[in-house]
Design an enzyme around this catalytic site. Structure first.
Site, PDB file in Angstrom:
ATOM      1  N   ASP A 190      -7.319   2.765   3.862  1.00  0.00           N
ATOM      2  CA  ASP A 190      -6.178   2.653   3.223  1.00  0.00           C
ATOM      3  C   ASP A 190      -5.684   4.053   3.314  1.00  0.00           C
ATOM      4  OD1 ASP A 190      -6.097   0.031   2.484  1.00  0.00           O
ATOM      5  OD2 ASP A 190      -7.310   0.472   0.671  1.00  0.00           O
ATOM      6  N   TYR A 239      -4.309  -3.942  -4.468  1.00  0.00           N
ATOM      7  CA  TYR A 239      -4.971  -3.059  -5.176  1.00  0.00           C
ATOM      8  C   TYR A 239      -4.357  -1.830  -6.125  1.00  0.00           C
ATOM      9  CZ  TYR A 239      -9.982  -4.625  -5.396  1.00  0.00           C
ATOM     10  OH  TYR A 239     -11.223  -5.389  -5.630  1.00  0.00           O
ATOM     11  N   HIS A 271     -18.136  -4.861  -3.821  1.00  0.00           N
ATOM     12  CA  HIS A 271     -17.468  -5.626  -4.816  1.00  0.00           C
ATOM     13  C   HIS A 271     -17.647  -7.271  -4.465  1.00  0.00           C
ATOM     14  CE1 HIS A 271     -13.452  -6.382  -7.418  1.00  0.00           C
ATOM     15  NE2 HIS A 271     -14.443  -7.059  -7.747  1.00  0.00           N
TER      16      HIS A 271
HETATM   17 CU    CU Z   1     -12.833  -4.846  -4.993  1.00  0.00          CU
END
Ligand code: CU
Ligand code: NAG
Ligand code: NAG
Ligand code: NAG
Ligand code: NAG
Length: 669
Positions: A319, A407, A623
């Site tokens: 990112d 996000y 996650h």
């Molecule tokens: Cu996540």
């Protein structure tokens, strides 16, 4: 990923340029709007756009060398460090690295990068790519075929990664679309089955596939706007705030912040986001300002998804390098993102045309008092006497939020009066979900790579690894890295009724190969000491890194995304200082192949003992989505602490006076 809506909503074009060279800038200040414009003018003059395809992919401060900054700190009246900009531009389909000197008003170096990787995507790159499907007949037909309304479709650009291709690939993205119809939560409504490949240089769709029609998850239950939510609501709490009747205790002087015994500099970079520099703490005992950290920032953010399907396997995002952690920074909402007492700062970046754009209120600075205790003791052991001393914990927070597509990352750098720097990242926002035919777990017999969160909605397994580049300078720049291992000692003789105890075995890392640490398997304090400075007791002055939870990668070392993200192979790396080694995943991260990254630099095996060293710390999250993460996830936090360790002669907050009490008539003391 992708920051499509930003430009439309709040980027203001700057019409006013403040031309003033006389004011004294701090040499680490980010480029000003007028400097961005000057850089643009100078580059365009050298590569006129009438003859060249020219786009600005990155413009930022080319920071002066560390020795220059350090001598400037000692005496800022002489030897002004140079003021330069580093530009990565695509010129006629090649990546050029250009250094512009702003005092000389000229280009002082240019270099063409010819490797496999590509620079950060600009917001323009993405916006233009995201529009292409709407005039691309096969896509329009696929949308009609699904009986969806084209005007409710929203597309996003995804970096393509690298999966072992030998030949250099084009600069491209894959475009995937979502359906808004009845919700703003587009990420919960993926239109699966369709993938498009866009050549960013030609700006056209070069591949299209429509493999299967998968139900689009429904809009119902995905809303998160307060104005649109329907009862029943959760109980609301009484009014709450922190009150500072005398104003905050910190000062903001340009980009320099002073608070308690701390002072530091904040700046903004399109790629790193928030940068903290020259963090020093005043030592009242020694009556001097002592440097702790030269520079620190997020260096990379690796988010690989675990879904092997055709539309998903490539989603292995970097990112920071691919989308820009700073480019994706968002204006903070007063009273909601930061408390009433916060001070906000605006920042600027260069858009693809090279001209400055403002992002207002990107940083907020505030004092945090959350009812915690800094230290206390009640002494009841002395007959006839009761002693009680308590000090409240008040800290200073600098915050930036980066919203990378779905996000939101809440980044806090928190300074404590006791000398710690606590770094926290909070993950919230929207999961990336895959559409599926399934509506109940019992129907699922294959590996769906995630959790069924709602009907037709799979929350895909993924990781978030954030790498922080921490250039600590503990009491000056010559530092060593000491691993203080705690090991069990078995007692075999009669010297104690005990059978065991533990002791500390300190090992100083000599070279970069000793500077790599995998946490979790053994107990160790990770110390950064100045081997030339001791306390009165003879201990080396130091700081230690206290991880909060340890996460290690689960992909195999020979998997392509893992080769690109080799920096996650160790939790800690310590390398010799090198100004150009800034990005753990390499400078050109998009489509990178692991040939220029932290692992490559560390493999040089340079000496790191009593040297200027840089620490790279990776914190991570595996996650596994749960239903509570739908339709928007409550913040999940991780972080680490840098804490003084024999840095001060004794408890540095013993003499902190409690702030005066605020008159609160309804409180009975
Ligand atoms: Cu996540
Ligand atoms: C230069 O140093 C002086 C004295 O230490 C200080 O007051 C001033 O703020 C410094 N200037 C900058 C731009 O940091
Ligand atoms: C820019 O690139 C496009 C696409 O390759 C090309 O058609 C055009 O001629 C180029 N323009 C200039 C000024 O070189
Ligand atoms: C600094 O790092 C760059 C990039 O890794 C490398 O090319 C250069 O040789 C390094 N310089 C020194 C002095 O090690
Ligand atoms: C790095 O250098 C040290 C000291 O010269 C040596 O002992 C060690 O084996 C080297 N490590 C690697 C991976 O080459």
């Amino acid at each position: 990923m992708a920051a499509t809506f930003k430009t439309i909503v709040f980027y203001f074009f700057l019409h006013i340029f403040f031309v003033s060279f006389s004011h004294q800038y701090h040499p680490l200040d980010s480029l000003t709007p007028s400097e961005f414009s000057q850089v643009q003018t100078i580059v365009i003059k050298a590569y006129p756009i009438s003859n060249h395809n020219l786009t600005f992919q990155y413009v930022g401060l080319e920071e002066p060398s560390k020795p220059l900054i350090l001598s400037w700190l000692k005496d800022n009246t002489t030897a002004n460090p140079p003021r330069q900009a580093f530009v990565i531009a695509r010129i006629d389909h090649q990546s050029h690295e250009i250094i512009v000197d702003l005092l000389q008003q000229s280009i002082i170096s240019t270099q063409i990068y010819d490797g496999y990787g590509y620079p950060t995507l600009s917001i323009d790159d993405q916006e233009r790519a995201n529009k292409l499907p709407f005039t691309y007949p096969p896509f329009v037909a696929s949308i009609r075929n699904r009986e969806l309304k084209l005007e409710e479709v929203v597309c996003q650009s995804f970096t393509v990664g690298w999966f072992g291709e030998k030949k250099k690939s084009k600069r491209m993205v894959k475009v995937m679309c979502y359906y808004s119809d009845g919700t703003v939560n587009i990420y919960m409504r993926p239109i699966e089955g369709i993938t498009m490949k866009v050549d960013l240089e030609e700006m056209k769709i070069i591949a299209f596939s429509d493999r299967a029609i998968v139900p689009v998850p429904k809009a119902e239950g995905t809303e998160y706007r307060e104005s649109e939510l329907k009862p029943p609501f959760s109980p609301s709490l009484n009014r709450i705030t922190v009150v500072q009747p005398d104003g905050p205790s910190f000062t903001v002087d340009g980009h320099k912040i002073r608070w308690a015994d701390w002072e530091f500099h904040v700046s903004f970079d399109a790629r790193a986001g928030l940068i903290i520099s020259l963090a020093s703490i005043y030592d009242p005992e020694r009556q001097e300002l002592r440097r702790v950290m030269y520079k620190a920032h997020v260096s990379e953010l690796f988010v690989p998804y675990m879904d092997l399907t055709n539309e998903w396997y490539y989603r292995t995002f970097f990112d920071a390098g691919e989308y820009g952690y700073g480019l994706c920074a968002m204006p903070l909402q007063p009273l909601r993102d930061c408390p009433a007492t916060a001070v906000f700062l605006d920042v600027y970046f260069a858009a693809q045309d090279g001209l400055p754009r403002k992002i207002p209120n990107v940083f907020c600075i505030f004092e945090r008092y959350a009812g915690d205790v800094m230290w206390r003791h009640t002494e009841v052991g002395i007959p006839g006497k009761m002693v009680r001393e308590v000090r409240q914990e008040v800290t200073l927070v600098v915050r930036m939020v980066s919203t990378i597509g779905n996000y939101d990352y809440i980044n806090d750098w928190e300074f404590t009066q006791s000398g710690s720097i606590k770094v926290t990242v909070g993950l919230t926002g929207l999961l990336a979900v895959r559409g599926t035919k399934y509506t109940h777990k019992e129907q699922i017999e294959e590996d769906v790579y995630g959790t069924l969160l709602a009907q037709n909605t799979i929350g895909v397994h993924h990781d978030h690894f954030l790498n922080y580049r921490l250039d600590l300078d503990v009491d000056d720049d010559a530092n060593s890295f000491v691993k203080s291992k705690l090991g069990t000692v078995k007692i075999k003789d009669q010297r104690s009724p005990r059978k065991s105890y533990w002791k500390v075995d300190s090992q100083t890392a000599k070279t970069e190969s000793d500077g790599r640490v995998k946490l979790g398997s053994e107990s160790a304090d990770l110390l950064f000491v100045n081997p030339n400075k001791k306390t009165k007791m003879g201990n080396l002055v130091g700081y230690r890194l206290i991880p909060e939870g340890v996460t290690s990668p689960l992909l195999s070392y020979d998997d392509y995304p893992q080769i690109r993200a080799e920096f996650t192979n160790y939790n800690v790396w310590v390398t010799a200082y090198n100004k150009s080694e800034k990005w753990a995943g390499g400078l050109y991260t998009d489509q990178s192949r692991g040939d220029d990254n932290l692992a490559v630099w560390s493999n040089r095996n340079r000496s790191i003992e009593n040297k200027d060293i840089v620490t790279w710390y990776t914190l991570g999250f595996h996650h596994v989505p749960y239903q509570e993460d739908f339709p928007l996830m409550p913040t999940l936090k991780g972080g680490f602490e840098l804490r003084p360790s024999n840095f001060f002669e004794s408890n540095p907050v013993l003499k902190v006076k409690p702030p005066k009490d605020v008159n609160m008539t309804h409180i009975v003391l």
